[in-house]
Design an enzyme around this catalytic site. Structure first.
Site, PDB file in Angstrom:
ATOM      1  N   GLU A   1      40.871  36.427  41.753  1.00  0.00           N
ATOM      2  CA  GLU A   1      41.773  37.616  41.427  1.00  0.00           C
ATOM      3  C   GLU A   1      41.224  38.539  41.606  1.00  0.00           C
ATOM      4  OE1 GLU A   1      42.099  35.648  38.345  1.00  0.00           O
ATOM      5  OE2 GLU A   1      43.004  38.079  37.569  1.00  0.00           O
TER       6      GLU A   1
ATOM      7  N   HIS B   1      51.255  39.258  39.436  1.00  0.00           N
ATOM      8  CA  HIS B   1      49.874  38.664  39.568  1.00  0.00           C
ATOM      9  C   HIS B   1      49.337  37.114  40.252  1.00  0.00           C
ATOM     10  CE1 HIS B   1      45.820  38.369  37.807  1.00  0.00           C
ATOM     11  NE2 HIS B   1      46.121  37.012  37.967  1.00  0.00           N
ATOM     12  N   GLU B   2      51.317  36.328  39.405  1.00  0.00           N
ATOM     13  CA  GLU B   2      50.363  34.450  40.316  1.00  0.00           C
ATOM     14  C   GLU B   2      51.103  34.998  41.917  1.00  0.00           C
ATOM     15  OE1 GLU B   2      48.901  32.860  38.952  1.00  0.00           O
ATOM     16  OE2 GLU B   2      48.596  34.072  37.020  1.00  0.00           O
TER      17      GLU B   2
END
Lengths: 505, 505
Positions: A298, A268-269
């Site tokens: 996002e 995700h990061e």
């Protein structure tokens, strides 16, 4: 124009220093340095604010003819400028207008209230005592309404707040897409709840942090995260931060009894990080470098985390390597089982632990409540009840304690209203972009299954990353997919994927 | 006065941020971020310079009646101020005067020349090619002479350069103490060279970095280094840096085939760190916090490294614990052997690898050459020959390559003239202070042997640390020992210690 670009570069330099102060505080700073670090942060913030609201910027914008009607500057005066330069004017005009419209008194009161209310909230959550937090939340809502008035708005005071995180997005548009989303998600969650639950017990065995980290680096390498332009460290809450265009650092945390947590945080990061690392040469090191909105940011993290990382093809490639590292834990687990395991869906109380399907419902609940609070249609004292009611309607479960309900998130105590929706918008943008990408790269799934993620990154870079903030989220959606934000792509993706995972019908 | 203190606090806040930029660059920064980090450093340096030379400071100093004749401010106007406040005026007046006397053109030329000459030097050292570095060194000496002229001086242009690192110290005083020192050291080195060499082969066995680190933390704990106010990390060259009064970080490097290197680096840097951590409440977080001179700073690092860490008592306490970690390497090694091993003396070419006895001779050589260069009594082209001649005279050995001789140190390429002597002054101050301390704490050696180092630290804190820069090096020497700097104490210490280590006479 050159002078404006120069000022922008200077401000970006200082922002990078601020990012280092923040990163160090979360990673390596000794405990007792916290007071001095706050002073350093405050000095830096006020320097950046000063630079961002300097009279010189006002004059330069005026010279370029930039105003509310011509945010990109006057046509004739800016005839020689590039598209990126015009977008730069828009960006600076926007920030300058917003920052200069807030009275100093309000900025100070907000900042003081925030820092106090955060500790009140932390204690309230720990002691399951909403009442003690209530007056602070009331005060914060008053101040945010005052902020909205200062910014100005047409019909909904929630608009200018949302605009802080998702520029140009309107509350009404979020309502439209969320309502489409809800109509499909609620029945899907219900169908899943009534079907046979998948077994993911092999993911809750003992996974030593050191080995998880090693696997994380392997994945980062295949995802083409350049470790000479970034880092991976450990923090209490994972995040991504931009210290410079060649210095994008991500963090994770390791849970030794749940494999998913760290791996999917890293991916995700890394998604956020790859976005920041992919800026075009004409905006690197200047104010347009960075994500254009939290929703688009996002969309990138969720694309890598879910569309890539939770795909069957991802595990076709990575499972053998993971099994060689954890042979006992994963004995007898095949790609199908692994894929179903990491995609387990279960209505739960806590947003940050939610799966891909229920996550957006958590966000919708907050969005609906925030809007009512800001429009004075819900009193803070009635918030816990409204929370529980919403949980029942959307997820079919009700928390027993406010600590697991209305008190769970830090955001409101920090005065962040209009922030939550961007979490769900990311999923929607992500699927909408992916739908176009699959047409451009028809064999993308075969590539993933062979561990080749380069063309996905190249596509995202070409269509999204390189532009930074020079295209708004709405412009990206139109330019890439030919239509505004549409919930259908995300819903279709979820329905089709989870029908298989849960063997529905 | 209050306003001056406020400005000082603000400048200190920004200096701490600058220290973080530097620390991060040496520890964790990704490789490719180096260009942006340089820009961040430059922005910060020029902000600090701007603040330090602001007209407002000039006016405040004038209001307080501070000038060259009254560096601590006018007696009558400052009658209500404390001793520390008067010292604060002196500190600010000194910096302000120095920083404002340099013409902007000179500062810029120095900074540009330095950054280029450093890379020329690095290449020259690698290729053993002094000739290529020569024109740059000539240019740097011209610029430093110009700097000395701008600062102003009575008879020796080396004085104002030395003063940058050792405020108020005069070249003539250094000459005096170094000449005393040389008279004793040269025969001692000769006597040692003619005696039977000690065996330290057990220190060059394999010592895994991880275990060395573990032992390093044990030692830091016993030396009362507060890990909640500092850190230990790994860098190419060990250093100490002050990010805030509660954030003093030290670094080391591990050599797996030589035990001494890391342990004594850690103790050395901890000595610097404990000094910075020991500031009194009235100066914490302001400009007086920090070492008063490089010589005094070095006295603290050398005290812990040599007077404590290389003492027999230190090993009486720590050897059992070290042996339990490295039982094979240290099989049969007793306290006597360990103590003699870590105190092995051997004339060598490289300063940073030199032992406690020969170290000062390396420094004296540089001091003598620097003075001649700055006073135009030695041409840069003749420097290599003068270097080798000096090595022969002081240490009895001559390097075969300039890379192991005149080209070994980075300092000159960075324009640091007047810096080297402070390394040796530290040894002298350290022994002189220690001599007094032993009278105040008669059982200090028994305490050390039992692993109790708290009273040593308390003594240093009471007499030295708490004052920061509010007392000059000269004032400390007078206040503590009742006499100015005197080489006798260091010479006595070396003679008596090494007579035993080498069983002389």
């Amino acid at each position: 124009m050159d002078r404006l670009l120069e000022i922008g570069k200077d401000i970006k330099t200082w922002s990078g220093i601020g990012a280092l102060l923040g990163w160090d505080q979360e990673t390596y700073m000794p405990e007792k340095a916290v007071d001095e670090r706050s002073r350093q942060q405050a000095a830096l913030s006020s320097l950046v604010h000063e630079k961002m609201t300097s009279g010189e910027i006002g004059e330069l914008l005026e010279d370029l003819g930039a105003d509310d009607d011509n945010p990109m500057g006057d046509e004739s005066r800016c005839a020689d400028l590039s598209r990126t330069e015009r977008a730069f004017i828009r960006y600076v005009h926007r920030s300058y207008r917003k920052e200069t419209r807030l009275p100093g008194r309000l900025v100070k009161e907000l900042s003081e209230t925030r820092s106090k209310s955060q500790s009140v909230w932390a204690k309230a959550r720990q002691e399951n005592d909403f009442k003690s937090f209530q007056p602070w939340l009331e005060k914060l809502i008053d101040l945010k309404l005052e902020t909205a008035e200062a910014y100005g708005y047409d019909d909904n005071p929630y608009d200018p707040l949302l605009d802080d995180y998702e520029p140009d997005m309107k509350t009404s548009e979020v309502q439209r897409v969320f309502s489409d989303l809800k109509a499909d998600l609620v029945p899907l969650v219900k169908a899943i709840a009534e079907s046979k639950q998948v077994d993911n017990s092999f993911l809750t065995k003992h996974y030593p942090a050191k080995l998880q980290e090693e696997f994380g680096y392997k994945v980062l390498e295949k995802l083409n995260y350049p470790m000479d332009r970034g880092r991976l460290d450990v923090t209490a809450h994972p995040f991504t931060t931009e210290l410079g265009s060649d210095d994008i650092r991500i963090t994770t945390r390791y849970m030794e009894d749940f494999f998913n947590s760290s791996l999917y945080s890293i991916i995700h990061e890394a998604g956020h990080g790859l976005y920041e690392l992919g800026m075009g040469d004409d905006i690197r090191g200047n104010l347009l470098a960075g994500g254009t909105s939290l929703g688009i940011h996002e969309s990138q993290s969720r694309t890598w985390e879910n569309l890539v990382g939770r795909s069957r093809e991802f595990w076709e490639y990575f499972l053998p390597s993971l099994k060689s590292m954890f042979p006992e834990n994963l004995d007898g687990v095949d790609v199908e089982a692994m894929w179903r395991g990491v995609n387990k869906v279960e209505p739960s109380f806590i947003r940050v632990e939610a799966d891909e399907v229920t996550y957006s419902l958590h966000v919708m609940l907050r969005f609906e409540l925030e809007q009512k609070l800001i429009n004075r249609k819900l009193a803070v004292k009635d918030l816990p009840e409204a929370w529980n009611e919403g949980m029942r309607e959307l997820l079919g479960i009700v928390p027993e304690r406010d600590s697991d309900g209305v008190l769970q998130d830090v955001h409101w105590s920090f005065g962040l209203f209009g922030y939550f929706p961007t979490y769900a918008l990311g999923n929607l943008y992500g699927s909408q972009f992916w739908n176009t990408m699959v047409k451009d790269i028809p064999d993308v799934y075969t590539q993933m299954a062979s561990g080749d993620f380069t063309r996905i990154l190249a596509w995202l870079r070409e269509h999204i990353h390189q532009y930074g903030s020079s295209k708004t989220a709405g412009e990206l959606a139109m330019d890439i997919t030919g239509e505004p934000l549409n919930a259908r792509y995300f819903v279709d993706y979820l329905n089709s994927k989870y029908k298989t995972v849960y063997k529905l019908d």
